[in-house]
Design an enzyme around this catalytic site. Structure first.
Site, short mmCIF file in Angstrom:
data_model
loop_
_atom_site.label_atom_id
_atom_site.label_comp_id
_atom_site.label_asym_id
_atom_site.label_seq_id
_atom_site.Cartn_x
_atom_site.Cartn_y
_atom_site.Cartn_z
N GLU A 1 39.02 53.31 47.74
CA GLU A 1 40.04 53.78 48.69
C GLU A 1 39.65 55.13 49.29
O GLU A 1 39.92 55.40 50.46
CB GLU A 1 41.41 53.86 48.02
CG GLU A 1 42.10 52.50 47.83
CD GLU A 1 41.54 51.69 46.69
OE1 GLU A 1 40.75 52.25 45.88
OE2 GLU A 1 41.86 50.49 46.59
N HIS B 1 52.33 48.51 41.87
CA HIS B 1 52.07 47.84 43.15
C HIS B 1 53.32 47.78 44.02
O HIS B 1 53.41 46.93 44.90
CB HIS B 1 51.59 46.39 42.91
CG HIS B 1 50.15 46.27 42.56
ND1 HIS B 1 49.60 46.82 41.43
CD2 HIS B 1 49.12 45.65 43.19
CE1 HIS B 1 48.31 46.54 41.37
NE2 HIS B 1 47.98 45.85 42.43
#
Ligand SMILES: Cc1ncc(C[n+]2csc(CCOP(=O)(O)OP(=O)(O)O)c2C)c(N)n1
Ligand SMILES: [Mg+2]
Length: 822
Positions: free
Chosen positions: A531, A598
């Site tokens: 990321e 998440h």
């Protein structure tokens, strides 16, 4: 086209050994006499002069910091000065062969690299080009003080301009290279190929890889050098940048002239230390930093250690490595051995090393040694060297005097223009494309299978009788995002998109289905699971002149790109003095079903950081219109999407989602359901639960709710909301983020300040609980529900006749939760 790289069990299961090649260490062994073939006497002397300029520049700063005086000029510089005395040969060697088209990136200790690369560029550029560069930088603001009374040549003027522009920047003067907004650790000057230096050490690792990607994808001349400290080789952005730069796909999948590695040299400025931690022997395990190359790819990154105490050894390495890059066999890793005599900063007491050690390196000093060698080889007389030293001293003294003169080198006048820095936070550009040219695509847009499919879809979710269409017939939110992005791909030749599973998979949530067929690899590809690199490379790509849409699969993963999102993406436009633009639209998907790691809505984190625009559309119409605006702009936009509603149809705009191009300006909240009695302002997908609540409020309690969808967080125009509150006198703010410190709280406090007189009760925030997000099956206890909104109105704003609340919104409960931190 989908890829096919067959993975054969019989091949993969074969026995064998992984083999490594020897990594060269300090193999350069030529004398100046032997090098005369490749360098003129002037070249040798220029190398000497460039090293001397850096030495004197840094020595001056050291004296200013430690004694407040240099050659009779007194000055107090409260800011940083991380000096590189001792490292001059490494910097000059690095820059010597680089062309103006080659870019360097660096760190907090990069004054020497700026000067070395600048001097190298000045040597190469013609006088006209030099004049044009100097005159056009901030309309001549940096040049003007330098030009006054100058009698020498244009090249001499340019040298003065370089030294002055750098020093004025260090002293935070508006005449500096970045208007004084960069300062010592972030100064740079792109016209000479000097790109941002980064005070977050290792920060240049992935950004430089992105710059190399820009060069490759846009077929630009030149290579990119990332100057990284030896201690920073431990940093995540460096490793992520290395992984990204070494992806196999450049060789295996990218096609035609795009095939081949990135033109990137990771240049370790290996001065043996972090601040006080010793890398070899203490804080790292690599022994010799060049070893890292062996772990990155099969080419071992062509890694090599070179003796950075001999400028000619570094120059030799650069000549050889450049060839490797030109043959598209990059990236390359160079471990350039050097040493700093100066402390980490002037306050450093050098408690971490012995006097003997420093003296031993001083004995081997590269400038003294190189000067002696020049004399020995008959290249220069000692007097000539002394003259260079003297001239350099005069140059640095002149620059110091000028850069500390408040009349000629003023600071930004924030008394006269209090909002000036604010005005520089965003570039506010509007550009169909970031460069001219024909965008590369595999077929015309109209032939795209998904575009054709979308032509048959219902662009409003209800039929003439108001009945909902069957789900599969609807044009949905993911289609809105897709249409805006594919449209831009056919407008802007620089546009690229990448992230995890972005290509064949179609993006984890199918937003990109249909793009794989439309675009060659170099415009849409799968990134490594990095990321940091996904965002960091996008930053490097954008600051070089491209537009880019990176994607973070789940909002929770933003933490993995924390430095890039919070320190790099938002800051470079202003820190550059508005030299750079940052057209990056970072797509971030907010989850809901996969539990605590998440499902978080971190909009508040993004909105908190100055320099980012933040949007969160939740209808197909808004998603397409806001994505179009984000892509048309030149600022970094964090584009939040909600996984709850990717397949929701357009329920608000009766005319449906236009098939053509349109923009919705960032910052305008939208009334989704008009009402009179209470305002419900939502952030994100909670809109749909608020609409449900509004229906119940009307039916059961005769209360007419006006529902406003925030759509954007930064910027945010409060007029619509204040107008609504003036009418209703009541407001609930709801969203899926945990309530504490959320953007809802920001809205509540601002609305209180701006509309206090119109409010019957304080604004009430109905957010998620301040817990971990539980499993999907338990989520009604965590995320705001329609009943919560109704209960909150009943408890805190206006009692609803006959209502029995099921959730405790009492003040006592609020006090108790806060007292317990939950
Ligand atoms: C991410 C980050 N961590 C820590 C620091 C504080 N810091 C500044 S310089 C430095 C040492 C860096 O060492 P190295 O990368 O070898 O570069 P050098 O200072 O030797 O040039 C540290 C720890 C920082 N600026 N950024
Ligand atoms: Mg170091």
């Amino acid at each position: 086209m989908p890829k096919s790289l067959f993975i054969s069990p019989s091949e993969l299961r074969k026995a064998g050994f992984l083999e490594f090649s020897p990594i060269p260490v300090n193999r350069y062994n030529k004398t100046i006499g032997e090098e005369k073939e490749f360098f003129t006497d002037d070249d040798f002397l220029r190398i000497y002069r460039d090293m001397m300029v850096i030495r004197e520049f840094e020595t001056m700063l050291n004296l200013i910091k430690t004694r407040g005086e240099y050659n009779g000029i007194a000055y107090n510089h409260p800011g940083p000065a991380h000096l590189s005395i001792g490292q001059e040969a490494a910097a000059v060697g690095m820059a010597y062969t680089l062309t103006v088209d080659d870019f360097i990136f660096g760190s907090h200790r990069s004054h020497g690299e700026i000067l070395a690369k600048g001097l190298s560029a000045i040597h190469q550029l013609g006088e006209e080009a030099l004049m044009q560069i100097m005159e056009s930088h901030f309309g001549g603001t940096t040049l003007r003080p330098v030009l006054a009374g100058h009698e020498g040549t244009t090249r001499e003027l340019a040298v003065r301009f370089l030294v002055y522009g750098t020093l004025a920047e260090i002293f935070a003067r508006e005449t500096g290279f970045n208007r004084g907004l960069g300062g010592s650790m972030h100064a740079f000057f792109t016209p000479f190929g000097v790109y941002p230096n980064n005070a977050i050490v290792g920060g240049s690792g992935d950004i430089a890889a992105g710059a190399a990607l820009f060069k490759k994808v846009n077929r630009k001349k030149g290579i990119v050098v990332a100057n990284i400290g030896d201690a920073s080789m431990a940093c995540g952005p460096v490793w992520e940048g290395l992984s990204f730069a070494a992806m196999d796909q450049f060789h295996s999948l990218w096609e035609e002239d795009m095939k081949g590695g990135l033109p990137l040299i990771v240049n370790i400025m290996n001065n043996q230390y972090g601040m006080g931690g010793q890398t070899a022997g203490e804080t790292m395990g690599y022994g010799i930093a060049a070893r890292i190359g062996a772990g990155v790819n099969g080419d071992q990154m062509h890694a090599e250690r070179v003796d950075g105490y001999n400028p000619l050894a570094v120059i030799d390495a650069y000549r050889r490595k450049r060839q490797i890059l030109e043959e598209k066999r990059g990236p390359v890793l160079l471990d350039v051995l050097t040493y700093r005599y100066s402390g980490h900063s002037p306050s450093d007491a050098s408690s971490y090393r012995s006097k003997e050690e420093v003296e031993a390196w001083e004995q081997a000093d590269s400038i003294g040694w190189f000067g002696n060698e020049l004399v020995r080889a008959g290249v220069a007389e000692p007097l000539q060297l002394e003259q260079i030293r003297q001239e350099t001293g005069e140059l640095i003294g002149w620059a110091l005097k000028l850069a500390t003169d408040d009349e000629v080198s003023p600071r930004m006048n924030l008394y006269a223009r209090p909002n000036l820095i604010g005005e520089m936070m965003f570039s506010e550009g509007s550009a169909d494309r970031m460069a001219e040219g024909v965008p590369e695509a595999c077929h015309p847009l109209e032939e795209n299978p998904r575009i054709r499919q979308l032509a048959t879809r219902e662009r409003y979710a209800f039929d003439k009788e108001g009945k909902p269409h069957s789900k599969i017939r609807n044009y949905v939110l993911r289609d809105g995002i897709f249409e805006a992005i594919i449209d831009r791909f056919y407008k802007d030749p620089t546009l690229i998109a990448y992230g995890e599973e972005n290509r064949d998979w179609g993006g984890a949530f199918a937003v990109y289905r249909g793009l794989t067929e439309a675009l060659p690899y170099h415009r849409l590809f799968n990134s490594p699971i990095s990321e940091g690199a996904i965002v960091g490379t996008a930053i490097g790509y954008a600051m070089c002149g491209g537009r880019v849409v990176p994607e973070i699969m789940y909002c929770d993963f933003l933490g993995r790109a924390g430095d890039e999102v919070f320190n790099q993406l938002p800051k470079w436009q202003a820190m550059s003095g508005n030299v750079l633009k940052m057209p990056v639209v970072l797509r971030v998907s907010v989850g809901s079903k996969y539990g605590a790691q998440h499902s978080q809505d971190w909009t508040a984190l993004a909105a908190h950081i100055p320099g980012l625009k933040v949007v969160f559309p939740v209808t197909p119409y808004d998603a397409k219109g806001l994505m179009n605006s984000a892509l048309q702009g030149t600022d970094p936009v964090i584009f939040f999407e909600s996984q709850r509603i990717y397949d929701i149809g357009e329920m608000f705009r009766k005319e449906g989602v236009p098939a053509g191009y349109y923009e919705i300006p960032l910052g305008e909240p939208d009334i989704k359901r008009p009402g009179e009695d209470v305002t419900i302002l939502t952030v994100g997908a909670t809109l749909y639960r608020a609409i449900e609540a509004a229906g119940i409020l009307q039916e059961k309690y005769g209360l007419s709710a006006e529902v406003i969808d925030a759509r954007s967080l930064v910027p945010f125009n409060y007029e619509t909301v204040i107008g609504s509150v003036k009418k209703t006198g009541r407001i609930v703010i709801s969203g899926d983020a945990s309530a504490r410190c959320s953007f809802m709280r920001e809205l509540a406090s601002t609305i209180t300040e701006l509309a206090f007189d119109y409010l019957d009760a304080p604004p009430v925030v109905v957010g998620s609980r301040n817990w971990i997000t539980p499993a999907y099956e338990l989520e009604e206890h965590f995320f705001p529900q329609p009943s919560w909104i109704i209960d909150a109105i009943h408890e805190r704003i206006v009692p609803l006749k006959g209502h029995t609340p099921t959730h405790d919104f009492s003040e006592a409960e609020q006090l108790d939760r806060n007292a317990r931190g939950i």
